[in-house]
Design an enzyme around this catalytic site. Structure first.
Site, short mmCIF file in Angstrom:
data_model
loop_
_atom_site.label_atom_id
_atom_site.label_comp_id
_atom_site.label_asym_id
_atom_site.label_seq_id
_atom_site.Cartn_x
_atom_site.Cartn_y
_atom_site.Cartn_z
N ARG A 2 -1.08 9.31 -0.01
CA ARG A 2 -2.30 9.73 -0.71
C ARG A 2 -2.36 11.22 -1.02
O ARG A 2 -2.89 11.62 -2.06
CB ARG A 2 -3.51 9.37 0.15
CG ARG A 2 -3.73 7.89 0.18
CD ARG A 2 -4.83 7.51 1.13
NE ARG A 2 -5.03 6.07 1.04
CZ ARG A 2 -5.86 5.40 1.82
NH1 ARG A 2 -6.55 6.03 2.76
NH2 ARG A 2 -6.00 4.10 1.67
N GLN A 58 -8.07 14.09 4.54
CA GLN A 58 -7.50 13.26 3.46
C GLN A 58 -8.46 13.18 2.29
O GLN A 58 -9.58 12.67 2.43
CB GLN A 58 -7.22 11.85 3.97
CG GLN A 58 -6.59 10.98 2.91
CD GLN A 58 -6.00 9.71 3.51
OE1 GLN A 58 -6.70 8.74 3.72
NE2 GLN A 58 -4.72 9.74 3.83
N LEU A 83 -15.39 5.09 -3.18
CA LEU A 83 -13.96 4.78 -3.18
C LEU A 83 -13.54 3.73 -4.21
O LEU A 83 -14.24 2.75 -4.43
CB LEU A 83 -13.55 4.27 -1.79
CG LEU A 83 -12.04 4.27 -1.58
CD1 LEU A 83 -11.53 5.68 -1.38
CD2 LEU A 83 -11.66 3.41 -0.40
N GLU A 136 -7.08 1.66 -2.88
CA GLU A 136 -5.65 1.81 -3.19
C GLU A 136 -5.03 0.47 -3.58
O GLU A 136 -3.98 0.42 -4.21
CB GLU A 136 -4.97 2.37 -1.95
CG GLU A 136 -3.56 2.83 -2.15
CD GLU A 136 -3.09 3.67 -0.96
OE1 GLU A 136 -3.87 4.44 -0.39
OE2 GLU A 136 -1.91 3.54 -0.62
N HIS A 170 -8.82 11.22 -0.73
CA HIS A 170 -8.26 10.00 -1.34
C HIS A 170 -8.14 10.25 -2.84
O HIS A 170 -9.06 10.79 -3.46
CB HIS A 170 -9.22 8.83 -1.06
CG HIS A 170 -8.64 7.48 -1.36
ND1 HIS A 170 -8.36 7.06 -2.63
CD2 HIS A 170 -8.28 6.47 -0.54
CE1 HIS A 170 -7.86 5.83 -2.58
NE2 HIS A 170 -7.80 5.45 -1.31
N PHE A 175 0.86 -1.18 0.00
CA PHE A 175 0.00 0.00 0.00
C PHE A 175 0.90 1.22 0.00
O PHE A 175 2.05 1.16 0.43
CB PHE A 175 -0.89 -0.01 1.25
CG PHE A 175 -2.38 -0.07 0.94
CD1 PHE A 175 -2.90 -1.05 0.11
CD2 PHE A 175 -3.26 0.84 1.51
CE1 PHE A 175 -4.26 -1.11 -0.16
CE2 PHE A 175 -4.62 0.79 1.25
CZ PHE A 175 -5.13 -0.19 0.41
#
Ligand code: FAD
Length: 627
Positions: free
Chosen positions: A322, A247, A263, A266, A249, A121
């Site tokens: 991110r 954040q 979403l 990732e 994304h 990740f």
């Protein structure tokens, strides 16, 4: 006063996501009577939506991994603004919490030699995310719920009552925390279905209410993410910190409009997916910031080799933290190199065989097929930034998770500090387990310290809480809460979004002042039984307080760091790394102050190369002799 259902517990946990459930388990294991209260159905929390996995340095796939490397990655990801003590506890305890989940019955994907599999990740030096396909949160919630059921069965055997140790109150929204003598005394709320009020008297309250996504227009979060815990804590006298760090994304769906923001995990990039612009260029190679230059591949060839030979190659820049990737996508779109629907392309179809994509990314395959009629095994996805997570949150003691209000604890996304200015993917699920457990422990120890003394809830407090909740029914001529919400979200998106300027933040704060009057005058029709307008009118107050906290803190911090980008102050400033911005409720608004961050312990500082420390710390903070 209308009729009121009353309950008395040792601990009330508000929220049934991973943090709330783990806190409840711990408090019950320590002999406390616990209520779990959640706004939605039991089992429907954001945790269940988590896809990629739980970050824990178990070293199953690369034996070089250990807590020190995880700690370093977390601090780097947060641009050194993290509570270093929380980052240390998190890195050290996450593996135990994952193995413990296995003892509760979790079934993780395995390596060929039978260990828990771990995937790559962004920002994690080694494969570190324990996962179950791309449905890891579902397994986490299923397992924690199963553990709760098993504890209830133990309680039944011992007492004849399944709910003697843990009782669950689903679809109950808490609207107010009650305090007496400067400490927590309980929580007040209503059943969403009937509108009936309910009181939970308890000396210890754990907030585990998750994030604030619904304050913004484009978000990966669902209707529950209205910042309730942040606002409840502030109104009860506790503080929040780092609220400017949101954040975004990098990869949310951009089309069709009805699903904008949902979403795209990732894991797509972790498993080999690449980002390209309208010219077909893998643009992330143009966006590697100086602080990360030494760690990332400079050519696509090297980046591609890393997937099979990570020891001799550097990782591709698609796996930068991110905030970096989101800003890069934003710049590409602004420069006119975006996709037709205002995003960029994320392609896994040319990188992995179709059957591997369907096995590793089953939810993504299904999501795009069902919602956008795109087959990700054959064509690229279109993606763009979406509001995903709030790094800021309720200020807690790193070890016990107690807030500034004695008896009030916070864990999970609602709490602040752990992730600094930017969270690494996978570090939330591990955060929930590590600090959820610690909050349950902290609450139990707090109750033991209290001995027999319990704070008292008075009729006056209850009358106030009821009048506050019923206000939207008593407004003569007011506005529809859905209209106010849509405009509040638009304001936050346009003026306090991914890239910020002083002028826009000042304008946002002026508009938020107008919203104060409008929210106070939100008017609802009908009765109290399942009335979504009434629910939203109450939630709006929380989103407004959160929105003001974010905007004020963002105006105050005149630098760019992690999830806070100021166009007028583009670089990081080491002086700003030394302070958190703390928010408290004052009058009908938010007061802010700068709070110094304690210097990092020497043994932790020594885990970093001096050349790296120089990128973040002031001269005075560097280890002696390192200048
Ligand atoms: P939540 O799981 O959000 O639970 C909040 C609870 O509080 C809910 O039960 C809600 O009903 C309740 N609640 C809220 N307000 C009230 C109120 N007023 N009264 C009563 N109850 C209330 N993180 C990772 O580490 N790895 C991943 O792979 C990952 N993938 C993600 C994918 C998606 C789509 C999303 C949205 C997030 C993802 N995250 C991931 C982030 C992570 O899932 C969340 O940060 C985390 O689950 C939050 O957990 P929590 O326990 O703090 O809160």
């Amino acid at each position: 006063m209308t009729e009121l259902e009353r309950h008395s517990f040792d601990v009330v946990v508000i929220g049934a996501g991973g943090a709330g459930l783990r806190a409840a388990i711990e408090a019950r294991l320590l002999g406390k009577r616990v209520a779990i209260v959640c706004k939605s159905l039991f089992g429907k929390a954001h945790t269940v939506m988590a896809e990629g996995g739980i970050a824990a340095a178990m070293g199953n796939v690369n034996s070089n991994d250990n807590w020190q490397v995880h700690f370093r990655d977390t601090m780097r990801g947060g641009k050194f603004l993290n509570s270093w003590r929380m980052a240390e506890l998190h890195a050290k305890e996450a593996p135990q919490r994952v193995w413990e989940l296995e003892t509760y019955g979790a079934l993780f994907d395995r390596t060929p030699d039978g260990k828990i599999s771990q995937r790559n990740f962004g920002g994690h030096e080694y494969p570190r995310l324990a996962h179950v396909g791309d449905r890891s949160g579902l397994e986490l919630i299923r397992t924690l719920q199963q553990k709760i059921v098993s504890l209830q069965q133990d309680d039944f055997r011992a007492t004849g009552d399944y709910e003697a140790g843990i009782k669950i109150f689903a679809e109950v929204t808490i609207t107010r925390l009650l305090t007496a003598d400067g400490r927590a005394a309980g929580a007040y709320g209503y059943y969403r279905e009937t509108g009936d009020f309910v009181l939970f008297e308890a000396p210890a309250v754990v907030l585990a209410t998750g994030g604030i996504g619904k304050t913004f227009k484009v978000t990966s979060g669902s209707w529950e993410y209205t910042g309730d815990g942040h606002a409840l804590a502030m109104k009860a006298g506790a503080t929040t910190l780092n609220m400017e760090f949101i954040q975004f994304h990098p990869t949310g769906m951009v089309w069709p409009p009805s699903v904008k923001g949902i979403l795209v995990t990732e894991s797509v990039r972790g498993d080999g997916g690449v980002l390209t612009n309208s010219e077909g260029k893998r643009f992330m190679f143009d966006y590697i910031p100086d602080v990360f230059k030494a760690m990332y591949a400079t050519t696509p060839e090297e980046g591609d080799r890393w997937y099979t030979d990570p020891d001799n190659n550097r990782r591709p820049p698609e796996l930068l933290p991110r905030d970096e990737v989101a800003r890069a996508i934003n710049s590409e779109v602004k420069a006119g190199r975006g996709s037709p629907r205002g995003g960029v392309y994320l392609d896994v179809s040319s990188r992995l065989p179709a059957d591997v994509i369907r096995k590793k990314l089953p939810s993504m395959w299904h999501q795009f097929k069902e919602l956008a009629d795109v087959d990700i095994t054959k064509e690229p996805m279109e993606v763009g930034p979406t509001c995903h997570y709030v790094m800021g949150g309720v200020e807690v003691d790193p070890d016990s998770e107690m807030t500034k209000l004695p008896g009030l604890f916070a864990a999970g996304e609602v709490s602040g500090g752990m992730h600094g200015s930017n969270r690494l993917g996978g570090n939330s699920l591990s955060d929930l387990l590590v600090f959820g457990r610690r909050a349950g422990l902290g609450a139990a120890e707090y109750i033991d310290r209290l001995g027999g003394s319990r704070p008292a809830v008075t009729d006056e407090m209850l009358a106030e809480a009821e009048a506050e909740a019923l206000l939207p029914f008593n407004i003569e001529s007011g506005e529809n809460p859905f209209v106010i919400h849509a405009e509040l979200q638009q304001t936050m998106n346009d003026l306090v979004g991914i890239i910020r300027t002083e002028a826009e933040l000042v304008e946002a704060l002026e508009r938020l002042d107008d919203f104060k009057v409008r929210v106070q005058n939100a008017k609802v029709e009908g009765g109290r039984a399942f009335n979504p307008g009434w629910h939203l009118a109450i939630d709006l107050r929380n989103m407004l307080l959160v929105g003001e906290s974010v905007a004020k803190a963002a105006l105050e911090r005149t630098e760019s760091r992690g999830g806070h980008t100021r166009d007028d102050f583009p670089g990081m400033n080491p002086e700003w790394r030394q302070v958190n911005i703390v928010c408290r409720a004052e009058g009908d608004g938010v007061a802010i102050e700068r709070q110094p961050i304690p210097p990092m312990r020497e043994d932790l500082i020594e885990l970093f190369e001096v050349s790296e420390l120089k990128k973040y710390l002031t001269e005075a903070e560097l280890p002696k002799g390192a200048h």
